[in-house]
Design a protein around this motif. Structure first.
Motif, short mmCIF file in Angstrom:
data_model
loop_
_atom_site.label_atom_id
_atom_site.label_comp_id
_atom_site.label_asym_id
_atom_site.label_seq_id
_atom_site.Cartn_x
_atom_site.Cartn_y
_atom_site.Cartn_z
N HIS A 33 68.55 -17.09 -42.22
CA HIS A 33 67.65 -17.96 -41.46
C HIS A 33 67.97 -17.77 -39.98
CE1 HIS A 33 66.40 -19.83 -45.18
NE2 HIS A 33 65.62 -20.67 -44.55
N GLU A 54 67.05 -25.56 -39.06
CA GLU A 54 65.68 -25.07 -38.84
C GLU A 54 64.65 -26.19 -38.89
OE1 GLU A 54 67.42 -24.76 -41.51
OE2 GLU A 54 66.18 -25.22 -43.24
N GLN A 59 62.81 -33.08 -37.05
CA GLN A 59 63.74 -34.21 -36.99
C GLN A 59 63.68 -34.92 -35.64
OE1 GLN A 59 67.21 -31.88 -38.34
NE2 GLN A 59 67.53 -33.44 -39.89
N HIS A 102 59.60 -19.05 -39.74
CA HIS A 102 59.89 -20.30 -40.46
C HIS A 102 58.89 -21.37 -40.04
CE1 HIS A 102 62.28 -23.47 -42.44
NE2 HIS A 102 62.72 -22.47 -43.18
N TYR A 146 61.13 -13.57 -45.46
CA TYR A 146 60.72 -14.95 -45.71
C TYR A 146 59.55 -15.21 -44.78
CZ TYR A 146 60.89 -20.10 -45.24
OH TYR A 146 60.58 -21.43 -45.20
O1 H79 Z 1 64.06 -22.54 -45.52
C1 H79 Z 1 64.81 -23.54 -46.16
C2 H79 Z 1 64.26 -24.89 -45.87
O2 H79 Z 1 64.02 -25.11 -44.50
C3 H79 Z 1 62.97 -24.87 -46.64
N1 H79 Z 1 63.30 -24.08 -47.82
C4 H79 Z 1 64.60 -23.51 -47.65
C5 H79 Z 1 64.70 -22.15 -48.27
C6 H79 Z 1 62.49 -26.20 -46.94
N2 H79 Z 1 61.33 -26.64 -46.56
N3 H79 Z 1 61.19 -27.86 -46.97
N4 H79 Z 1 62.25 -28.21 -47.61
C7 H79 Z 1 63.11 -27.19 -47.63
C8 H79 Z 1 62.44 -29.51 -48.20
C9 H79 Z 1 62.63 -30.52 -47.14
C10 H79 Z 1 63.90 -31.07 -46.93
C11 H79 Z 1 64.11 -32.14 -45.98
FE1 H79 Z 1 65.44 -32.38 -44.54
C12 H79 Z 1 64.86 -33.28 -46.24
C13 H79 Z 1 63.46 -32.29 -44.75
C14 H79 Z 1 63.86 -33.52 -44.18
C15 H79 Z 1 64.74 -34.13 -45.10
C16 H79 Z 1 66.83 -30.95 -44.78
C17 H79 Z 1 67.46 -32.15 -44.59
C18 H79 Z 1 66.03 -30.75 -43.64
C19 H79 Z 1 66.23 -31.82 -42.80
C20 H79 Z 1 67.10 -32.68 -43.38
#
Ligand code: H79
Length: 425
Positions: A33, A54, A59, A102, A146
């Motif tokens: 990433h 990312e 956020q 991304h 990706y």
């Molecule tokens: O690329 C990676 C993530 O950014 C992407 N998939 C993997 C491979 C991804 N996109 N959406 N999600 C994962 C699910 C969202 C998770 C979240 Fe959070 C929970 C978004 C807000 C709360 C993780 C934790 C990101 C910020 C805090």
């Protein structure tokens, strides 16, 4: 035994692509990433963010126009494609997938479809993906991109930015036709043969539209494998949830993806890196269910892969150099997870991955019905004494089996591989 037959029968639910062979054998992939968020490193306006680097634009609810300014300071002068490919090779990695775009919407490649890209919008002004495609090919590592096909926080018509743009006014079709599809076509045209196109988070398309998208991209590179997150039950291999391993073995081509620390994208204040032992055991655990592990690293804004990722990946590679026979080209082990570890298999061979040696050295392999030919340590080929009690195989392990984190023993057996349909598995 009947319960286990049922476990083995669970497929991925996807149509088998004729080119999944290399992918099933590969077992170990590197996920990278890398984007503008890598430069932010988990910080915005003096505040530290945790979770996933990312995601910082979401956020901190950073307006697209303000976030875009990060590009003018993005200059990863330490990026060296050959060093990354060498690291992957040293680590025993067989394929590498990197974020071409991304959710932030920034193209880390030369794009005519959008000026919001690394060549046009940064002082760096070069295409690192071109260099990486060349460098990985030299090391015989399959290369993949990706691409966040739906979520694009930079575009007024892209998916999932509601802090900046009005969701009700969005025209997803226009976003797809103006940006996502042209960029995907660029990626499938300008970087040589791609092992993988890794889609993430589908949205905004019907099943028919998704099928049309997949077909038009496969027309450019029929051999390339698309991840199941393209959506609508399509895709050439299955990705489970982030950091998820299925409970039971699964047939067909699939992958588990894991972060190395707690974030995909670089976060300066996240040092929670999995040890080499943890990586080695995770790899064996995923292989024992029949899948690949794609482990992620997050290079920083200067183009450096974090020190601990480099160090721990190299140590993982040392273990794989000695024990790779028990990982690469294996299928799920036909003996389920045991208190001492996990198993992987090849026709005629069952590999016992011993994570923790039983105190008295007696290792029980229950439900082993095939006739045993030989049992030996993979490392030094030293034979191991064994006896059969009904369908239980019992090994008396030598003292050196205490070696952390995974000492492999091989059971050579006769007869067909249990639970293994040689036609489809
Ligand atoms: O690329 C990676 C993530 O950014 C992407 N998939 C993997 C491979 C991804 N996109 N959406 N999600 C994962 C699910 C969202 C998770 C979240 Fe959070 C929970 C978004 C807000 C709360 C993780 C934790 C990101 C910020 C805090």
């Amino acid at each position: 035994a009947q319960v286990m037959e049922e476990m083995w029968d669970k497929g991925t639910g996807l149509k088998e692509h004729p080119n999944v062979g290399w992918f099933k054998d590969a077992k170990f992939g590197l996920f990278i990433h890398w984007g503008l968020y890598s430069k932010l490193a988990g910080k915005w306006n003096g505040k530290n963010y945790y979770g996933s680097g990312e995601w910082i634009m979401n956020q901190a609810k950073i307006p697209a126009a303000e976030y875009a300014k990060v590009a003018s300071t993005f200059n990863p002068v330490n990026f060296n494609a050959d060093e990354w490919a060498q690291l992957a090779s040293d680590a025993g990695i067989k394929y590498l997938v990197i974020t071409a775009k991304h959710h932030e919407g920034f193209a880390m490649f030369d794009s005519k479809a959008s000026d919001f890209n690394i060549v046009k919008a940064t002082p760096y002004g070069k295409d690192p993906m071109k260099a990486l495609a060349t460098a990985t090919a030299k090391k015989n590592i399959r290369f993949g991109f990706y691409y966040s096909q739906f979520v694009d926080w930079h575009e007024p018509n892209g998916g999932r930015n509601s802090w900046d743009f009005d969701e009700s006014k969005k025209n997803y079709a226009s976003y797809y036709s103006q940006k996502a599809i042209p960029q995907l076509k660029e990626l499938l045209t300008n970087y040589g043969p791609l092992g993988i196109v890794w889609f993430d988070l589908p949205g905004g398309l019907t099943k028919e539209e998704t099928q049309k998208l997949v077909d038009s991209l496969h027309a450019l590179q029929p051999q390339s494998l698309f991840s199941s997150r393209v959506g609508q039950g399509l895709g050439d291999y299955k990705d489970f949830g982030d950091s998820e391993i299925p409970d039971a073995p699964v047939k067909g081509a699939w992958e588990s993806i894991y972060t190395h620390n707690d974030s995909w994208g670089y976060i300066e204040h996240d040092l929670n890196f999995k040890s080499p032992a943890a990586i080695i055991q995770l790899l064996a655990k995923v292989a024992s269910k029949g899948g690949n592990l794609m482990l992620n690293v997050g290079p920083d804004g200067n183009g450096r892969i974090p020190y601990h990722s480099v160090k721990y990946l190299r140590e993982t590679g040392k273990w794989l150099k000695k024990n790779g026979e028990a990982i690469y080209g294996t299928t799920y082990g036909f003996i389920p997870q045991q208190p001492w570890g996990v198993t992987t298999a090849k026709p005629g061979k069952l590999f016992l991955h011993v994570f923790s040696r039983p105190g008295n050295g007696k290792l029980l392999v229950p439900g082993f019905s095939n006739a045993v030919k030989a049992v030996y340590a993979l490392g030094n080929r030293q034979s191991v004494s064994w006896k059969k009690a009904g369908n239980d195989l019992e090994l008396q392990l030598p003292a050196f089996a205490q070696d952390a984190p995974n000492t492999v023993f091989v059971v050579e057996y006769t007869g067909a591989q249990p639970g293994y349909d040689n036609k489809s598995a």
